[in-house]
Design a protein around this motif. Structure first.
Motif, PDB file in Angstrom:
ATOM      1  N   GLY A 131       4.520  -7.272  16.805  1.00 17.23           N
ATOM      2  CA  GLY A 131       3.579  -8.146  16.104  1.00 17.23           C
ATOM      3  C   GLY A 131       3.433  -7.713  14.656  1.00 17.23           C
ATOM      4  O   GLY A 131       3.838  -6.612  14.272  1.00 17.23           O
ATOM      5  N   ARG A 132       2.889  -8.606  13.847  1.00 18.53           N
ATOM      6  CA  ARG A 132       2.704  -8.323  12.425  1.00 18.53           C
ATOM      7  C   ARG A 132       1.238  -8.454  12.051  1.00 18.53           C
ATOM      8  O   ARG A 132       0.553  -9.364  12.530  1.00 18.53           O
ATOM      9  CB  ARG A 132       3.515  -9.300  11.583  1.00 18.53           C
ATOM     10  CG  ARG A 132       3.406  -9.010  10.088  1.00 18.53           C
ATOM     11  CD  ARG A 132       4.303  -9.908   9.269  1.00 18.53           C
ATOM     12  NE  ARG A 132       5.698  -9.735   9.630  1.00 18.53           N
ATOM     13  CZ  ARG A 132       6.687 -10.443   9.094  1.00 18.53           C
ATOM     14  NH1 ARG A 132       6.428 -11.362   8.194  1.00 18.53           N
ATOM     15  NH2 ARG A 132       7.928 -10.230   9.460  1.00 18.53           N
ATOM     16  N   PHE A 133       0.764  -7.538  11.223  1.00 14.82           N
ATOM     17  CA  PHE A 133      -0.580  -7.666  10.659  1.00 14.82           C
ATOM     18  C   PHE A 133      -0.435  -8.118   9.211  1.00 14.82           C
ATOM     19  O   PHE A 133       0.217  -7.436   8.406  1.00 14.82           O
ATOM     20  CB  PHE A 133      -1.318  -6.325  10.725  1.00 14.82           C
ATOM     21  CG  PHE A 133      -2.681  -6.365  10.078  1.00 14.82           C
ATOM     22  CD1 PHE A 133      -3.629  -7.313  10.466  1.00 14.82           C
ATOM     23  CD2 PHE A 133      -3.022  -5.458   9.085  1.00 14.82           C
ATOM     24  CE1 PHE A 133      -4.887  -7.371   9.861  1.00 14.82           C
ATOM     25  CE2 PHE A 133      -4.273  -5.494   8.481  1.00 14.82           C
ATOM     26  CZ  PHE A 133      -5.206  -6.463   8.873  1.00 14.82           C
ATOM     27  N   ILE A 134      -1.017  -9.280   8.894  1.00 16.82           N
ATOM     28  CA  ILE A 134      -1.039  -9.745   7.504  1.00 16.82           C
ATOM     29  C   ILE A 134      -2.413  -9.406   6.945  1.00 16.82           C
ATOM     30  O   ILE A 134      -3.428  -9.921   7.424  1.00 16.82           O
ATOM     31  CB  ILE A 134      -0.803 -11.266   7.400  1.00 16.82           C
ATOM     32  CG1 ILE A 134       0.499 -11.654   8.113  1.00 16.82           C
ATOM     33  CG2 ILE A 134      -0.750 -11.695   5.929  1.00 16.82           C
ATOM     34  CD1 ILE A 134       0.759 -13.154   8.138  1.00 16.82           C
ATOM     35  N   ALA A 135      -2.445  -8.508   5.970  1.00 18.62           N
ATOM     36  CA  ALA A 135      -3.721  -8.017   5.421  1.00 18.62           C
ATOM     37  C   ALA A 135      -4.125  -8.893   4.243  1.00 18.62           C
ATOM     38  O   ALA A 135      -3.358  -9.030   3.280  1.00 18.62           O
ATOM     39  CB  ALA A 135      -3.555  -6.561   4.985  1.00 18.62           C
ATOM     40  N   ALA A 136      -5.317  -9.481   4.325  1.00 12.50           N
ATOM     41  CA  ALA A 136      -5.777 -10.381   3.260  1.00 12.50           C
ATOM     42  C   ALA A 136      -6.276  -9.565   2.072  1.00 12.50           C
ATOM     43  O   ALA A 136      -7.143  -8.698   2.223  1.00 12.50           O
ATOM     44  CB  ALA A 136      -6.881 -11.282   3.784  1.00 12.50           C
ATOM     45  N   THR A 137      -5.748  -9.860   0.878  1.00 19.83           N
ATOM     46  CA  THR A 137      -6.145  -9.094  -0.305  1.00 19.83           C
ATOM     47  C   THR A 137      -7.414  -9.663  -0.941  1.00 19.83           C
ATOM     48  O   THR A 137      -7.946  -9.077  -1.873  1.00 19.83           O
ATOM     49  CB  THR A 137      -5.013  -9.086  -1.358  1.00 19.83           C
ATOM     50  OG1 THR A 137      -4.644 -10.435  -1.622  1.00 19.83           O
ATOM     51  CG2 THR A 137      -3.801  -8.325  -0.861  1.00 19.83           C
ATOM     52  N   SER A 138      -7.878 -10.812  -0.463  1.00 19.99           N
ATOM     53  CA  SER A 138      -9.110 -11.391  -1.020  1.00 19.99           C
ATOM     54  C   SER A 138      -9.745 -12.293   0.043  1.00 19.99           C
ATOM     55  O   SER A 138      -9.084 -12.690   1.011  1.00 19.99           O
ATOM     56  CB  SER A 138      -8.794 -12.232  -2.252  1.00 19.99           C
ATOM     57  OG  SER A 138      -8.009 -13.349  -1.889  1.00 19.99           O
ATOM     58  N   GLU A 139     -11.005 -12.615  -0.181  1.00 14.51           N
ATOM     59  CA  GLU A 139     -11.671 -13.546   0.754  1.00 14.51           C
ATOM     60  C   GLU A 139     -10.993 -14.902   0.713  1.00 14.51           C
ATOM     61  O   GLU A 139     -10.855 -15.582   1.739  1.00 14.51           O
ATOM     62  CB  GLU A 139     -13.146 -13.673   0.384  1.00 14.51           C
ATOM     63  CG  GLU A 139     -13.929 -12.425   0.742  1.00 14.51           C
ATOM     64  CD  GLU A 139     -15.328 -12.424   0.136  1.00 14.51           C
ATOM     65  OE1 GLU A 139     -15.853 -13.516  -0.170  1.00 14.51           O
ATOM     66  OE2 GLU A 139     -15.881 -11.336  -0.038  1.00 14.51           O
ATOM     67  N   ALA A 140     -10.531 -15.296  -0.479  1.00 13.03           N
ATOM     68  CA  ALA A 140      -9.835 -16.595  -0.584  1.00 13.03           C
ATOM     69  C   ALA A 140      -8.566 -16.579   0.259  1.00 13.03           C
ATOM     70  O   ALA A 140      -8.270 -17.549   0.973  1.00 13.03           O
ATOM     71  CB  ALA A 140      -9.509 -16.883  -2.044  1.00 13.03           C
ATOM     72  N   HIS A 141      -7.818 -15.486   0.192  1.00 13.13           N
ATOM     73  CA  HIS A 141      -6.594 -15.408   0.995  1.00 13.13           C
ATOM     74  C   HIS A 141      -6.919 -15.409   2.486  1.00 13.13           C
ATOM     75  O   HIS A 141      -6.179 -15.971   3.282  1.00 13.13           O
ATOM     76  CB  HIS A 141      -5.809 -14.138   0.642  1.00 13.13           C
ATOM     77  CG  HIS A 141      -4.992 -14.277  -0.611  1.00 13.13           C
ATOM     78  ND1 HIS A 141      -4.035 -13.377  -0.984  1.00 13.13           N
ATOM     79  CD2 HIS A 141      -4.991 -15.241  -1.567  1.00 13.13           C
ATOM     80  CE1 HIS A 141      -3.471 -13.759  -2.118  1.00 13.13           C
ATOM     81  NE2 HIS A 141      -4.046 -14.875  -2.498  1.00 13.13           N
ATOM     82  N   TYR A 142      -8.020 -14.754   2.856  1.00 13.28           N
ATOM     83  CA  TYR A 142      -8.410 -14.729   4.273  1.00 13.28           C
ATOM     84  C   TYR A 142      -8.651 -16.156   4.772  1.00 13.28           C
ATOM     85  O   TYR A 142      -8.179 -16.557   5.838  1.00 13.28           O
ATOM     86  CB  TYR A 142      -9.664 -13.867   4.445  1.00 13.28           C
ATOM     87  CG  TYR A 142     -10.128 -13.752   5.888  1.00 13.28           C
ATOM     88  CD1 TYR A 142      -9.567 -12.809   6.741  1.00 13.28           C
ATOM     89  CD2 TYR A 142     -11.133 -14.593   6.388  1.00 13.28           C
ATOM     90  CE1 TYR A 142      -9.986 -12.693   8.064  1.00 13.28           C
ATOM     91  CE2 TYR A 142     -11.557 -14.488   7.709  1.00 13.28           C
ATOM     92  CZ  TYR A 142     -10.978 -13.536   8.534  1.00 13.28           C
ATOM     93  OH  TYR A 142     -11.389 -13.434   9.849  1.00 13.28           O
TER      94      TYR A 142
END
Ligand SMILES: Cc1cc2nc3c(=O)[nH]c(=O)nc-3n(C[C@H](O)[C@H](O)[C@H](O)COP(=O)(O)OP(=O)(O)OC[C@H]3O[C@@H](n4cnc5c(N)ncnc54)[C@H](O)[C@@H]3O)c2cc1C
Length: 437
Positions: A131-142
């Motif tokens: 599996g992959r974890f995509i880490a959001a760099t900002s609330e907008a990206h989340y």
């Protein structure tokens, strides 16, 4: 950390992957005068096409400028995704739902087919689905991530789970991110062992691999393609250019359409099991949500962290790049601050002006390239599609062969603008972070 303490005693400026599977020499004699198919390059695209063409009875020559696997195939991070820089919703808005669906279905087919190929060839290359974890760099990206993944779940059935900001440490020992998402079915592989297995299978099927044999000229001349090298010339019925980020300028139609850029990676020293378990607890591959990504993964033996970023930079040397990568990693994962680096390396990738890979034929030459950092599954899969198309099989059709392959006026293959483009992407990501805050 001072630069003297940053690197281990056995530090080397070479891919971590070469410790298990260094590039290999092939035949270095004069070339045969004729062949059914000549292929330029010896990466995944080349070897998968070669294997399937040889199995269909064609005589196939692979011509590699350096050693087999010198290119990105034995240098990459080994993420096996269904990755495209264009999102599903962007494709849908600009090209329609049918096109977007076909693209993402084929990206997923490529990932699944890589697993099937490894199983069929019985390769030991650490293929897995952590599996992959995509880490959001900002609330907008989340928020964007949640919206996009939900659309893809409804339309394509792709699974995901959002990870709230407070739960990031379940996936990554970092407080730098604003949450993220887990895509549970995405995979990983040891890319050099995978390439080594493909090379073995291609040779066993009768493919002749010539190394240190740069193709200096290639052009169709009536019924044959004339391929010139310092070891002699070949007249082949068909030829494939499979050079992705290493595409030579003399293949000018393709050189005008791919944008070579450098990717950089580092490997830590061996780390204690407790630290490995703390850094990436579920052993997933990790990327962040920026266009210009930073990425982290455990090495297949789970003793080191492999990581990369700063793509498209122009460093003076690899030690300097190691110091910059280390500073980035320590900022995001503070537990890495006192960890030394054992390897730093780089490799060439290929972008395209529409951010899509392309497969097809032009001026009598076949090609598949422009993988935009996702060529492990896509290079392998489009190698298969190329072979099928050349054999006249209907299943060789690909959505990546249906759109024009764009270039820009005055672009001849010199990617001088890549560092500027990367800074522009960084600025856009920073702006979206400010807006979301
Ligand atoms: C640091 C890094 C990390 C990456 N991480 C990932 C990842 O995690 N997942 C993913 O899917 N993709 C990743 N990629 C991209 C992926 O590695 C490539 O897209 C893929 O390897 C392309 O395969 P290929 O067979 O088309 O080309 P390559 O493997 O690059 O092979 C091209 C070959 O052509 C040869 N060549 C060039 N010119 C000539 C000539 N004139 N004559 C003969 N031979 C020639 C070169 O020497 C080279 O060996 C990464 C790339 C890099 C650099």
């Amino acid at each position: 950390m001072t630069e003297a303490r940053l690197f281990t005693d056995d530090f080397a400026e070479r891919p971590h992957r070469w410790d298990a599977a260094p590039p290999e020499d092939g035949e270095q004699d004069d070339l045969p005068a004729t062949a059914d198919v000549a292929i330029v390059g010896s990466g995944y695209t080349s070897l998968v096409a070669a294997l399937h063409l040889a199995r269909a009875g064609r005589s196939v020559l692979v011509l590699e400028a350096e050693q087999a696997g010198h290119g990105a195939a034995r240098r990459n991070a080994g993420y096996l995704g269904r990755t495209l820089k264009r999102s599903f919703t962007w494709l849908e808005a600009h090209h329609g739902a049918e096109f977007a669906t076909s693209v993402y279905r084929e990206l997923d087919a490529a990932r699944q087919w890589a697993f099937a190929l490894v199983a069929e060839l019985g390769m030991d290359c650490h293929i897995a689905s952590p599996g992959r974890f995509i880490a959001a760099t900002s609330e907008a990206h989340y928020k964007d991530l949640a919206r996009e993944l939900e659309v893809m779940r409804r339309r394509l059935g792709f699974p995901y789970e959002m990870i709230a900001p407070a739960d990031v440490r379940r996936e990554l020992a970092s407080d730098a991110y604003k949450g993220g998402a887990v895509i549970p079915d995405l995979g990983s592989i040891h890319p050099a062992l995978y390439h080594q297995g493909l090379l073995k299978a291609a040779r066993a099927a009768g493919v002749r691999v010539f190394t240190r044999t740069p193709v200096t000229r290639i052009a169709r001349d009536g019924k044959v393609v004339r391929v010139a090298t310092p070891r002699g010339a070949v007249a082949a019925r068909e030829a494939i250019v499979a050079t992705n980020g290493y595409t030579p300028r003399h293949v000018s139609w393709l050189a005008r359409r791919v944008v070579p850029f450098e990717g950089f990676m580092a490997a830590t020293e061996e780390l204690p099991p407790e630290l490995m378990a703390k850094l990436i607890p579920n052993g997933r591959t990790v990327i962040d949500s920026n266009v210009n990504i930073n990425f982290f993964r455990p090495a297949p033996d789970r003793r080191k962290i492999l990581f990369g970023g700063l793509t498209g930079s122009r460093p003076r040397d690899l030690r300097e790049m190691g110091a910059r990568l280390h500073a980035m990693a320590a900022r995001l994962l503070p537990d890495l601050a006192n960890v030394r680096l054992s390897r730093v390396w780089k490799g060439q990738c290929a972008g395209t002006f529409d951010f899509m890979p392309h497969v097809g034929r032009h001026d009598g030459l076949w090609y598949a390239l422009g993988y935009n950092f996702a060529g492990v599954p896509m290079g392998s899969y489009l190698g298969l599609k190329l072979a099928q198309q050349m054999l006249g099989k209907a299943e060789g059709a690909s959505i990546f062969g249906t759109t024009p392959f764009p270039t820009l006026p005055f672009y001849g293959g010199n990617p001088w603008f890549v560092p500027l483009a990367m800074r522009w992407f960084d600025w856009k990501d920073a702006r979206s972070a400010r807006r979301g805050a």
